[in-house]
Motif scaffolding. Sequence first.
Motif, PDB file in Angstrom:
ATOM      1  N   GLN A 129       6.003  77.918   1.791  1.00 45.56           N
ATOM      2  CA  GLN A 129       5.071  78.377   0.598  1.00 45.56           C
ATOM      3  C   GLN A 129       5.232  77.270  -0.499  1.00 45.56           C
ATOM      4  N   ILE A 130       4.288  76.945  -1.498  1.00 45.10           N
ATOM      5  CA  ILE A 130       4.605  75.945  -2.310  1.00 45.10           C
ATOM      6  C   ILE A 130       4.311  76.538  -3.623  1.00 45.10           C
ATOM      7  N   LEU A 131       5.244  76.048  -4.564  1.00 39.97           N
ATOM      8  CA  LEU A 131       5.383  76.492  -5.918  1.00 39.97           C
ATOM      9  C   LEU A 131       5.096  74.971  -6.799  1.00 39.97           C
ATOM     10  N   ILE A 132       4.475  75.341  -7.809  1.00 42.50           N
ATOM     11  CA  ILE A 132       4.248  74.344  -8.994  1.00 42.50           C
ATOM     12  C   ILE A 132       5.452  74.724  -9.850  1.00 42.50           C
ATOM     13  N   ALA A 133       6.626  74.058  -9.869  1.00 43.12           N
ATOM     14  CA  ALA A 133       7.745  74.307 -10.410  1.00 43.12           C
ATOM     15  C   ALA A 133       7.982  74.222 -11.915  1.00 43.12           C
ATOM     16  N   GLU A 134       7.488  73.021 -12.311  1.00 42.84           N
ATOM     17  CA  GLU A 134       7.199  72.705 -13.700  1.00 42.84           C
ATOM     18  C   GLU A 134       5.745  71.863 -14.071  1.00 42.84           C
ATOM     19  N   THR A 135       5.212  72.375 -14.816  1.00 41.99           N
ATOM     20  CA  THR A 135       3.913  71.827 -15.413  1.00 41.99           C
ATOM     21  C   THR A 135       3.523  72.101 -16.893  1.00 41.99           C
ATOM     22  N   SER A 136       2.799  71.298 -17.325  1.00 48.29           N
ATOM     23  CA  SER A 136       2.094  71.681 -18.813  1.00 48.29           C
ATOM     24  C   SER A 136       1.252  70.426 -19.061  1.00 48.29           C
ATOM     25  N   SER A 137       0.789  70.598 -20.111  1.00 50.75           N
ATOM     26  CA  SER A 137      -0.349  69.607 -20.837  1.00 50.75           C
ATOM     27  C   SER A 137      -0.021  69.196 -22.129  1.00 50.75           C
ATOM     28  N   ALA A 138      -0.188  68.039 -22.485  1.00 50.73           N
ATOM     29  CA  ALA A 138      -0.286  67.487 -23.837  1.00 50.73           C
ATOM     30  C   ALA A 138      -1.512  68.184 -24.428  1.00 50.73           C
ATOM     31  N   GLU A 139      -1.626  68.002 -25.779  1.00 52.53           N
ATOM     32  CA  GLU A 139      -2.928  68.396 -26.708  1.00 52.53           C
ATOM     33  C   GLU A 139      -3.676  67.084 -26.775  1.00 52.53           C
ATOM     34  N   GLN A 140      -3.011  65.842 -26.701  1.00 48.97           N
ATOM     35  CA  GLN A 140      -3.693  64.612 -27.021  1.00 48.97           C
ATOM     36  C   GLN A 140      -4.359  63.913 -25.919  1.00 48.97           C
ATOM     37  N   GLY A 141      -5.906  63.757 -26.300  1.00 48.73           N
ATOM     38  CA  GLY A 141      -6.513  62.907 -25.053  1.00 48.73           C
ATOM     39  C   GLY A 141      -7.622  64.024 -24.531  1.00 48.73           C
ATOM     40  N   GLY A 142      -7.769  65.080 -24.926  1.00 47.43           N
ATOM     41  CA  GLY A 142      -8.590  66.010 -24.082  1.00 47.43           C
ATOM     42  C   GLY A 142      -8.492  67.476 -24.477  1.00 47.43           C
ATOM     43  N   SER A 143      -8.907  68.622 -23.834  1.00 48.71           N
ATOM     44  CA  SER A 143      -8.838  70.012 -24.123  1.00 48.71           C
ATOM     45  C   SER A 143      -7.847  70.487 -23.425  1.00 48.71           C
ATOM     46  N   LYS A 144      -6.613  70.687 -24.256  1.00 45.43           N
ATOM     47  CA  LYS A 144      -5.630  71.566 -23.248  1.00 45.43           C
ATOM     48  C   LYS A 144      -6.044  72.754 -22.977  1.00 45.43           C
ATOM     49  N   ALA A 145      -6.850  73.526 -23.516  1.00 46.71           N
ATOM     50  CA  ALA A 145      -7.412  74.678 -23.358  1.00 46.71           C
ATOM     51  C   ALA A 145      -8.131  74.736 -22.169  1.00 46.71           C
ATOM     52  N   ASP A 146      -9.124  73.828 -21.969  1.00 44.63           N
ATOM     53  CA  ASP A 146      -9.902  73.706 -20.746  1.00 44.63           C
ATOM     54  C   ASP A 146      -9.153  73.308 -19.730  1.00 44.63           C
ATOM     55  N   TRP A 147      -7.892  72.646 -19.819  1.00 44.33           N
ATOM     56  CA  TRP A 147      -7.091  72.047 -18.640  1.00 44.33           C
ATOM     57  C   TRP A 147      -6.212  73.170 -18.133  1.00 44.33           C
ATOM     58  N   ILE A 148      -6.037  74.064 -19.048  1.00 47.31           N
ATOM     59  CA  ILE A 148      -5.148  75.461 -18.423  1.00 47.31           C
ATOM     60  C   ILE A 148      -6.040  76.321 -17.703  1.00 47.31           C
ATOM     61  N   THR A 149      -7.444  76.429 -18.095  1.00 48.81           N
ATOM     62  CA  THR A 149      -8.325  77.276 -17.515  1.00 48.81           C
ATOM     63  C   THR A 149      -8.450  76.638 -16.012  1.00 48.81           C
ATOM     64  N   ALA A 150      -8.671  75.553 -16.007  1.00 48.46           N
ATOM     65  CA  ALA A 150      -9.035  74.695 -14.780  1.00 48.46           C
ATOM     66  C   ALA A 150      -7.621  74.491 -13.754  1.00 48.46           C
ATOM     67  N   LEU A 151      -6.616  74.632 -14.433  1.00 47.88           N
ATOM     68  CA  LEU A 151      -5.360  74.539 -13.705  1.00 47.88           C
ATOM     69  C   LEU A 151      -5.111  75.871 -12.835  1.00 47.88           C
ATOM     70  N   VAL A 152      -5.109  76.966 -13.683  1.00 50.43           N
ATOM     71  CA  VAL A 152      -4.918  78.344 -12.967  1.00 50.43           C
ATOM     72  C   VAL A 152      -6.170  78.521 -12.006  1.00 50.43           C
ATOM     73  N   SER A 153      -7.326  78.221 -12.098  1.00 56.82           N
ATOM     74  CA  SER A 153      -8.210  78.364 -11.076  1.00 56.82           C
ATOM     75  C   SER A 153      -7.987  77.725  -9.752  1.00 56.82           C
ATOM     76  N   TYR A 154      -7.706  76.129 -10.138  1.00 54.48           N
ATOM     77  CA  TYR A 154      -7.620  75.170  -9.105  1.00 54.48           C
ATOM     78  C   TYR A 154      -6.286  75.891  -7.992  1.00 54.48           C
TER      79      TYR A 154
END
Length: 422
Positions: A356-381
């Motif tokens: 099994q694989i875990l993503i044990a630490e992750t997040s995104s900065a706000e600067q440089g793009g849309s963090k909201a869109d990044w979160i949506t894409a991450l969970v879907s991915y």
Amino acid sequence: MKLFRYILCFAVLLAWAIPAGAAPAHAAMAAITLSPNTGPAGTSVTITGTGFPKKTSGTVTAGTASAPFKTSASGYFTADLVMPESAEPTVTVRAATATASATAPFTVTYSSPSIVEEEPPAEPAPAPAPTSPAAPAPATLLRFGVGTPGGPLAAAELNEVTALAGEAPSIILSYKDFNQAPPITELEAVRARGALTLLTWEPWAWGGGTAQPAYALDRITAGDFDPYLRQWGQALAGWGHPVMLRFGHEMNGNWYPWSEQVNGNGSGDYVAAWQHVHGVVTAAGATNITWVWNPNVPYWGSVPLAGLYPGAGYVDAVALDGYNWGTSASWSSWVSPSQLFGDGLSQLRALAPGKQILIAETSSAEQGGSKADWITALVSYLSAQPDITALTWFHYNKETDWRINSSTPSADAFKQALAARR
């Protein structure tokens, strides 16, 4: 009459002198309180001080443990300390500055978590199912986990995250270095919330930098820390409930003293140390551990993962840590979830097929793009990949604001993305 006047004058002078020489009734006295003030060794305690000199530095000590503090403009402070092992029934906690000090007792409920006896069951327990006792139940969806600054005992932080996410985290991330006792109280607090601990065990002294020869990998392999390793193994075995343990995470980077690139370590030292730690802890009876091998996402210049993998017999699950720094740092740029994790996931599957694989630490900065869109894409991915069982969010305002609610759009996207994966 003269005698009367003499006595009267003497009485007046005496009445004036007594309060002048005594301390004013309202003068602040240094004092500390402990929360909690009782528990086993390894309990994380918050020390609150009042009545200390204003804007002054000091130190809180309890046996071999210590922590610095600085008072406010009113002489107030808080500090956190982990209670050390003690053969005595109480440990004296002392807070001191150059000119003031105060103490309070911490009652040790038992000397080592490993000797706690649980109440016997009313009826014989059924035979265990033929599965690893430390393995989480098969996930029907991507599990949501979180790490917060206050750790497992910071109920307010975890409750806030629950409200932000729209669900309670089922995994809670925490950290301990090689100077801390097994955190049984924290493990039990996580269990009481219906969650599983992802416990990060770091072979160094916090704050000491990457040059710490005392914690060189070959010293671990040579057995210098075996009594400490056995203490952890016995304590975790005595507790007896599932815990995920990631020892020496992000070992392919160069920012921790267990990297093979620093601290006098060399090629092969990490695998040898991991296998030794695994052997000692397991021999102490801790079969309730899921051992999580957890590199950082590979990058140019990182140590190749193949030479750091201890082998299938020593690893129960694998994980990745990875952050989208965006443009929050001078060296960074915006990356999508697939760009961030794609190569690392492929390498994990090649090294540890079927794990099994875990993503044990992750997040995104706000600067440089849309963090909201990044979160949506991450969970879907991540949700689209069945062997990825968990996503653990690093809910800290640290190098940048990594928190779920760094902005309202990000917080809204997080809750919506988790709800959509159901």
